[in-house]
Enzyme design. Structure first.
Site, short mmCIF file in Angstrom:
data_model
loop_
_atom_site.label_atom_id
_atom_site.label_comp_id
_atom_site.label_asym_id
_atom_site.label_seq_id
_atom_site.Cartn_x
_atom_site.Cartn_y
_atom_site.Cartn_z
N ASP A 159 -7.99 -5.19 -0.09
CA ASP A 159 -8.47 -6.07 -1.17
C ASP A 159 -8.11 -7.53 -0.98
O ASP A 159 -8.57 -8.38 -1.74
CB ASP A 159 -7.87 -5.57 -2.51
CG ASP A 159 -8.44 -4.22 -2.89
OD1 ASP A 159 -7.68 -3.27 -3.08
OD2 ASP A 159 -9.68 -4.11 -2.93
N HIS A 168 0.86 -1.19 0.00
CA HIS A 168 0.00 0.00 0.00
C HIS A 168 0.89 1.24 0.00
O HIS A 168 1.94 1.25 0.63
CB HIS A 168 -0.91 0.02 1.24
CG HIS A 168 -2.08 0.93 1.08
ND1 HIS A 168 -1.99 2.28 1.30
CD2 HIS A 168 -3.34 0.68 0.69
CE1 HIS A 168 -3.17 2.82 1.07
NE2 HIS A 168 -4.01 1.88 0.69
C1 SDX Z 1 -6.21 0.01 -2.99
O1 SDX Z 1 -4.42 4.55 -2.25
C2 SDX Z 1 -5.33 3.93 -1.59
O2 SDX Z 1 -5.75 4.34 -0.50
C3 SDX Z 1 -5.90 2.72 -2.29
C4 SDX Z 1 -6.93 1.90 -1.51
C5 SDX Z 1 -8.19 2.70 -1.27
O3 SDX Z 1 -8.93 2.35 -0.33
O4 SDX Z 1 -8.47 3.60 -2.10
O5 SDX Z 1 -6.39 1.50 -0.27
C6 SDX Z 1 -7.35 0.66 -2.29
O6 SDX Z 1 -5.98 0.33 -4.13
C7 SDX Z 1 -5.34 -0.97 -2.24
C8 SDX Z 1 -4.14 -1.47 -3.10
C9 SDX Z 1 -4.65 -2.61 -4.00
N1 SDX Z 1 -3.57 -2.99 -4.96
C10 SDX Z 1 -2.93 -4.16 -4.85
O7 SDX Z 1 -3.09 -4.96 -3.93
C11 SDX Z 1 -1.97 -4.45 -6.01
C12 SDX Z 1 -0.64 -4.95 -5.46
N2 SDX Z 1 0.04 -3.86 -4.76
C13 SDX Z 1 1.04 -3.10 -5.49
O8 SDX Z 1 0.73 -2.91 -6.84
C14 SDX Z 1 1.49 -1.86 -4.71
O9 SDX Z 1 1.76 -2.26 -3.45
C15 SDX Z 1 0.58 -0.64 -4.66
C16 SDX Z 1 0.16 -0.20 -6.01
C17 SDX Z 1 -0.61 -0.91 -3.82
C18 SDX Z 1 1.40 0.48 -4.00
O10 SDX Z 1 2.35 0.86 -4.92
P1 SDX Z 1 3.47 1.96 -4.52
O11 SDX Z 1 3.12 2.69 -3.29
O12 SDX Z 1 3.78 2.74 -5.74
O13 SDX Z 1 4.66 1.08 -4.07
P2 SDX Z 1 5.74 0.57 -5.06
O14 SDX Z 1 5.07 -0.05 -6.24
O15 SDX Z 1 6.71 1.67 -5.28
O16 SDX Z 1 6.38 -0.59 -4.18
C19 SDX Z 1 7.47 -0.32 -3.35
C20 SDX Z 1 8.35 -1.58 -3.49
C21 SDX Z 1 8.71 -1.88 -4.94
O17 SDX Z 1 9.95 -2.56 -4.93
P3 SDX Z 1 11.29 -1.66 -5.27
O18 SDX Z 1 11.05 -1.00 -6.62
O19 SDX Z 1 11.41 -0.65 -4.14
O20 SDX Z 1 12.42 -2.68 -5.30
O21 SDX Z 1 7.60 -2.73 -3.03
C22 SDX Z 1 7.41 -3.63 -4.11
C23 SDX Z 1 7.66 -2.88 -5.38
O22 SDX Z 1 8.15 -3.75 -6.40
N3 SDX Z 1 6.01 -4.08 -4.04
C24 SDX Z 1 5.60 -5.32 -4.25
C25 SDX Z 1 4.21 -5.29 -4.04
N4 SDX Z 1 3.83 -4.04 -3.75
C26 SDX Z 1 4.95 -3.30 -3.76
N5 SDX Z 1 6.26 -6.46 -4.59
C27 SDX Z 1 5.52 -7.57 -4.71
N6 SDX Z 1 4.17 -7.63 -4.53
C28 SDX Z 1 3.49 -6.50 -4.19
N7 SDX Z 1 2.17 -6.54 -4.02
#
Ligand code: SDX
Length: 437
Positions: A371, A313
């Site tokens: 989710d 998140h």
């Molecule tokens: C919702 O914003 C909100 O409030 C949203 C929400 C709401 O109520 O409106 O809470 C609802 O959208 C919840 C999120 C649902 N999405 C998912 O579950 C999809 C999987 N999650 C990821 O796509 C990700 O965690 C996000 C999109 C939720 C957050 O993305 P960020 O904040 O841009 O974080 P990031 O992608 O920069 O991740 C930081 C690091 C990265 O690694 P590095 O580049 O630093 O090496 O963490 C890793 C990412 O690769 N990472 C993950 C991961 N989530 C982040 N690696 C593996 N699996 C994951 N799920």
């Protein structure tokens, strides 16, 4: 107390200026940089808005480090335990919990607006039966702007209030109709005698041919209670991607229904609200706990686009309090509705346990988000998987209309228009086609 400031200095030119540091009730202070370009001739650069406050808002507060979520100051766990979705919608829209009389009037007015203009039903016929329900939601909600536009004066607070009520009232009717279209069943009209979530379940699952079977057949009180809980938990979440989309679209003065349709489009993405549907597909793909290590390795592999859906998140670097509440409810719902989904829940629990012990997830502070478990409950309530994000739309409409009302009530709100760092070519002259390579 002396106002705090932030000094920004451009070292190459020696130019510097002080900017006000704004402090809210809770959370990080923010440096007010709207005069940065005028003072120092520079922009800020923050792709993904990792550290950018786009507005001031008094609706929702999130403390990501401590897993805190407040709606108008009320902790989410207290609302989840004691309130109903429409009471929470009233709270988000109006700023405080309603009296008994205010809630009664609010519920009645929502029921009065729940029906759709009969011509709207024709929009569904334009979709193939297997169109994704989210595609239908984007199209049909956007088309409401064709039915409520010319007489809408957005400078009139009462016009804005009614528009927000209409949107909240009609969204479950449109959602249920998109499902009915996909299964070829006749549409069911909303009823004035049913509570919001009862109405939705009735519009989703009742059949004219079952007229004489008692309504408990498809309006189980436990299902109504579970829906109210899930809608409360999904109702708002400060400036998430879809709410920010609604605000940006609304900043141009666009029709509110068109702005909500823009929010629905943004929510559909698997990185946002589309994750609840993606979690179920992921659990199906994993299949059994034996395969968990393989998928965790894929999630950690930079060269593999696979992500652990329902994990991570932007704000929560601790447990998402909503995920904790939903996980606790899963057991209760599965016991009541469908023990055959227990293996799915057990797999989700095993996946969570494995991930939370893995160095990668610990170091990157990746926890289950809202989710991760919600789809398991929706599945137990016989909501089809491709309707899961539609369920998120119903709930988040309360947040979207609340932010719209808050923004439109501001005496001076400006059109949102970010700048950029230009990386293209410098000016060059046109080349006649005959002279091109
Ligand atoms: C919702 O914003 C909100 O409030 C949203 C929400 C709401 O109520 O409106 O809470 C609802 O959208 C919840 C999120 C649902 N999405 C998912 O579950 C999809 C999987 N999650 C990821 O796509 C990700 O965690 C996000 C999109 C939720 C957050 O993305 P960020 O904040 O841009 O974080 P990031 O992608 O920069 O991740 C930081 C690091 C990265 O690694 P590095 O580049 O630093 O090496 O963490 C890793 C990412 O690769 N990472 C993950 C991961 N989530 C982040 N690696 C593996 N699996 C994951 N799920």
């Amino acid at each position: 107390m002396e106002k705090d400031t932030v000094t920004i200095k451009v070292n190459s030119t020696g130019k510097q200026a002080d900017f006000p540091l704004l402090k809210g009730t809770h959370g990080n202070p923010a440096v007010e940089i709207s005069s940065l370009n005028k003072e120092l001739g520079i922009f800020t650069y923050d792709p993904g808005f990792m550290a950018t406050a786009s507005c001031k808002s008094s609706i929702t507060y999130i403390d990501g480090e401590n897993g805190i979520l407040l709606y108008r100051g009320y902790p989410i766990d207290q609302l989840a335990k004691n309130s109903s979705f429409l009471e929470v919608a009233y709270l988000l829209m109006n700023g405080d919990l309603p009296s008994r009389q205010e809630l009664g009037a609010f519920v009645n007015e929502i029921n009065q607006h729940a029906m759709l203009h009969e011509a709207l039903r024709g929009f569904f016929d334009g979709f193939h039966y297997d169109a994704h329900p989210m595609a239908m939601m984007v199209g049909v909600v956007g088309s409401l702007s064709a039915f409520y536009h010319s007489e809408l004066d957005m400078n009139d607070p009462e016009h804005r209030r009614i528009s927000a009520m209409r949107m909240l009232a009609k969204i479950p009717t449109i959602a249920a109709a998109s499902y009915r279209h996909s299964v070829g069943w006749p549409y069911v009209y909303p009823r004035q005698d049913l509570e919001y979530c009862e109405n939705f379940l009735n519009m989703m699952f009742s059949l004219p041919s079952q007229k004489y079977i008692d309504e408990a057949h498809y309006i189980d009180p436990a299902a109504v209670k579970a829906l109210n809980l899930l809608f409360i938990l999904h109702a708002d979440h400060e400036q998430n991607a879809s709410t920010s989309t609604v605000r940006l679209a609304s900043s141009t003065g666009a029709n509110p229904y068109a702005c909500i349709a823009a929010g629905i489009s943004a929510l559909w993405g698997p990185a946002h609200g589309g994750a609840n549907e993606a979690v179920l597909s992921m659990l199906d793909e994993i299949g059994s706990a034996d395969n968990i290590p393989k998928f965790i390795a894929k999630a950690k592999d930079k060269n593999d686009p696979f992500r652990l859906m329902g994990f991570g998140h932007r704000v929560y670097k601790n447990f998402d309090p909503r995920a904790t509440i939903i996980r606790e409810t899963c057991h209760e719902i599965l016991e009541k509705f469908s023990s055959d989904d227990e293996p799915l829940f057990e797999l989700a629990l095993a996946l969570e346990e494995y991930a939370l012990k893995d160095e990668y997830f610990i170091e990157k502070k990746l926890y289950p988000n809202v989710d991760f478990y919600s789809g398991i409950i929706y599945k137990a309530l016989k909501i089809p998987v491709d309707m899961f994000t539609v369920m998120f739309v119903i709930a988040r409409t309360a947040g979207w209309v609340s932010h719209w009302l808050e923004m439109m009530a501001e005496p001076t709100h400006r059109i949102g228009r970010p700048r950029q760092i230009y990386t293209g070519l410098s000016a060059r002259d046109y080349v006649e086609i005959a002279e091109r390579k």
